[in-house]
Design a protein around this motif. Structure first.
Motif, PDB file in Angstrom:
ATOM      1  N   ASP A  71       1.187  -1.275  -0.255  1.00  0.00           N
ATOM      2  CA  ASP A  71       0.001   0.158   0.098  1.00  0.00           C
ATOM      3  C   ASP A  71       1.232   1.255   0.200  1.00  0.00           C
ATOM      4  N   GLY A  72       0.544   2.109  -0.487  1.00  0.00           N
ATOM      5  CA  GLY A  72       0.843   3.516  -1.020  1.00  0.00           C
ATOM      6  C   GLY A  72       0.890   4.531   0.586  1.00  0.00           C
ATOM      7  N   CYS A  73       1.671   5.058   0.548  1.00  0.00           N
ATOM      8  CA  CYS A  73       1.442   5.682   1.687  1.00  0.00           C
ATOM      9  C   CYS A  73      -0.093   7.197   1.578  1.00  0.00           C
ATOM     10  N   PHE A  74      -0.137   7.450   0.360  1.00  0.00           N
ATOM     11  CA  PHE A  74      -0.796   8.267   0.297  1.00  0.00           C
ATOM     12  C   PHE A  74      -2.162   7.661   0.379  1.00  0.00           C
ATOM     13  N   TRP A  75      -2.143   7.571  -0.679  1.00  0.00           N
ATOM     14  CA  TRP A  75      -3.381   6.607  -1.319  1.00  0.00           C
ATOM     15  C   TRP A  75      -3.766   6.498  -0.191  1.00  0.00           C
ATOM     16  N   HIS A  76      -3.651   4.908   1.030  1.00  0.00           N
ATOM     17  CA  HIS A  76      -4.190   4.571   1.949  1.00  0.00           C
ATOM     18  C   HIS A  76      -4.035   4.589   2.643  1.00  0.00           C
ATOM     19  N   ALA A  77      -3.782   5.907   3.131  1.00  0.00           N
ATOM     20  CA  ALA A  77      -3.728   6.769   4.722  1.00  0.00           C
ATOM     21  C   ALA A  77      -2.849   6.335   5.665  1.00  0.00           C
ATOM     22  N   CYS A  78      -1.577   5.953   5.530  1.00  0.00           N
ATOM     23  CA  CYS A  78      -0.042   5.621   6.031  1.00  0.00           C
ATOM     24  C   CYS A  78      -0.566   6.523   7.625  1.00  0.00           C
ATOM     25  N   PRO A  79      -0.735   5.952   8.300  1.00  0.00           N
ATOM     26  CA  PRO A  79      -0.323   6.176   9.750  1.00  0.00           C
ATOM     27  C   PRO A  79       0.433   7.166  10.689  1.00  0.00           C
ATOM     28  N   THR A  83      -0.644  11.456   4.013  1.00  0.00           N
ATOM     29  CA  THR A  83      -0.603  13.036   3.624  1.00  0.00           C
ATOM     30  C   THR A  83      -1.800  13.377   3.360  1.00  0.00           C
ATOM     31  N   LEU A  84      -2.222  14.914   3.609  1.00  0.00           N
ATOM     32  CA  LEU A  84      -3.428  15.281   3.416  1.00  0.00           C
ATOM     33  C   LEU A  84      -3.045  16.521   2.355  1.00  0.00           C
ATOM     34  N   PRO A  85      -4.190  16.721   0.674  1.00  0.00           N
ATOM     35  CA  PRO A  85      -3.207  17.812   0.104  1.00  0.00           C
ATOM     36  C   PRO A  85      -4.147  18.393   1.262  1.00  0.00           C
ATOM     37  N   LYS A  86      -3.596  20.506   0.819  1.00  0.00           N
ATOM     38  CA  LYS A  86      -4.181  21.450   0.817  1.00  0.00           C
ATOM     39  C   LYS A  86      -5.678  22.262  -0.008  1.00  0.00           C
ATOM     40  N   ASN A  87      -4.924  22.172  -1.280  1.00  0.00           N
ATOM     41  CA  ASN A  87      -6.305  21.520  -2.439  1.00  0.00           C
ATOM     42  C   ASN A  87      -7.573  20.720  -2.088  1.00  0.00           C
ATOM     43  N   ASN A  88      -8.502  21.658  -1.878  1.00  0.00           N
ATOM     44  CA  ASN A  88     -10.186  20.202  -2.132  1.00  0.00           C
ATOM     45  C   ASN A  88      -9.599  19.612  -0.507  1.00  0.00           C
ATOM     46  N   ARG A  89      -9.199  19.659   0.063  1.00  0.00           N
ATOM     47  CA  ARG A  89      -8.796  18.831   1.087  1.00  0.00           C
ATOM     48  C   ARG A  89     -10.094  17.474   1.709  1.00  0.00           C
ATOM     49  N   GLU A  90     -10.881  18.222   1.823  1.00  0.00           N
ATOM     50  CA  GLU A  90     -12.170  17.810   2.027  1.00  0.00           C
ATOM     51  C   GLU A  90     -12.665  16.420   1.274  1.00  0.00           C
ATOM     52  N   TRP A  91     -12.477  16.658   0.001  1.00  0.00           N
ATOM     53  CA  TRP A  91     -13.383  16.088  -0.623  1.00  0.00           C
ATOM     54  C   TRP A  91     -11.785  15.099  -0.963  1.00  0.00           C
ATOM     55  N   TRP A  92     -10.534  14.640  -0.830  1.00  0.00           N
ATOM     56  CA  TRP A  92      -9.781  14.196  -0.949  1.00  0.00           C
ATOM     57  C   TRP A  92      -9.345  13.216   0.700  1.00  0.00           C
ATOM     58  N   GLN A  93      -9.718  13.590   1.907  1.00  0.00           N
ATOM     59  CA  GLN A  93     -10.526  13.063   3.374  1.00  0.00           C
ATOM     60  C   GLN A  93     -11.158  12.391   2.868  1.00  0.00           C
ATOM     61  N   ALA A  94     -12.304  12.423   2.620  1.00  0.00           N
ATOM     62  CA  ALA A  94     -13.051  11.730   2.414  1.00  0.00           C
ATOM     63  C   ALA A  94     -12.910  10.295   1.300  1.00  0.00           C
ATOM     64  N   LYS A  95     -12.095  10.722  -0.332  1.00  0.00           N
ATOM     65  CA  LYS A  95     -12.045   9.518  -0.494  1.00  0.00           C
ATOM     66  C   LYS A  95     -10.620   9.132  -0.063  1.00  0.00           C
ATOM     67  N   LEU A  96      -9.539   9.090   0.722  1.00  0.00           N
ATOM     68  CA  LEU A  96      -8.469   8.387   1.386  1.00  0.00           C
ATOM     69  C   LEU A  96      -9.579   7.897   2.637  1.00  0.00           C
ATOM     70  N   ARG A  98     -12.355   6.561   2.073  1.00  0.00           N
ATOM     71  CA  ARG A  98     -13.018   5.334   1.503  1.00  0.00           C
ATOM     72  C   ARG A  98     -11.799   4.751   0.994  1.00  0.00           C
ATOM     73  N   ASN A  99     -10.894   5.220   0.746  1.00  0.00           N
ATOM     74  CA  ASN A  99      -9.892   4.383   0.187  1.00  0.00           C
ATOM     75  C   ASN A  99     -10.217   3.318   1.061  1.00  0.00           C
ATOM     76  N   VAL A 100      -9.676   3.258   2.237  1.00  0.00           N
ATOM     77  CA  VAL A 100      -9.474   2.328   4.012  1.00  0.00           C
ATOM     78  C   VAL A 100     -10.720   1.766   4.129  1.00  0.00           C
TER      79      VAL A 100
END
Length: 143
Positions: A71-79, A83-96, A98-100
């Motif tokens: 698993d990639g640290c970004f795509w699978h939310a490594c503790p 990291t979480l991008p600054k741009n479109n933060r809410e969308w990315w949080q929901a996306k990551l 959902r990946n988990v």
């Protein structure tokens, strides 16, 4: 959101970001290749991106039904490194998130099929990961 529909991706910040994201490999990443080389060196044979299984495991030991995911640290939310991008933060949080969640669902589906799902982070040492995979394989084979 209705079932069967996907949330539309937000527009990338700029063309550079668009190019970066579209070039991300889905398979044959450096951590995967290092692990595969080490498993092969040890005489452990496997299938790569084995289709027909939930989650399409990066490495599948079909004889003992072990599904390995790197698993990639970004795509699978490594503790540790996620990291979480600054741009479109809410969308990315929901996306990551959902990946988990999807990873957990796919692990449960694999277990129902009699497979052992194993997950490792891209930053894990390939020798140590290979040690654990070899131990699981040998345990299933009764060695």
């Amino acid at each position: 959101m209705r079932r069967g529909t996907r949330a539309r991706s937000p527009e990338p910040l700029n063309e550079h970001v668009r190019n970066e994201m579209s070039c991300m490999p889905r398979r044959d990443t450096k951590p995967e290749l290092a692990l595969r080389r080490e498993l092969h060196r040890r005489g452990i044979r496997y299938r790569v991106n084995f289709g027909g299984l939930p989650g399409r495991p990066d490495i599948a030991l079909t004889r003992v039904k072990v599904a390995v995911f790197v698993d990639g640290c970004f795509w699978h939310a490594c503790p540790v490194h996620g990291t979480l991008p600054k741009n479109n933060r809410e969308w990315w949080q929901a996306k990551l998130d959902r990946n988990v969640e999807r990873d957990k669902e796919e692990d449960a589906a694999l277990a129902e099929l009699g497979w052992i799902p194993l997950h490792y982070w891209e930053h894990d040492d390939s020798d140590e990961v290979a040690d654990e995979i070899e131990w699981v394989r040998n345990s299933v084979l009764g060695f």
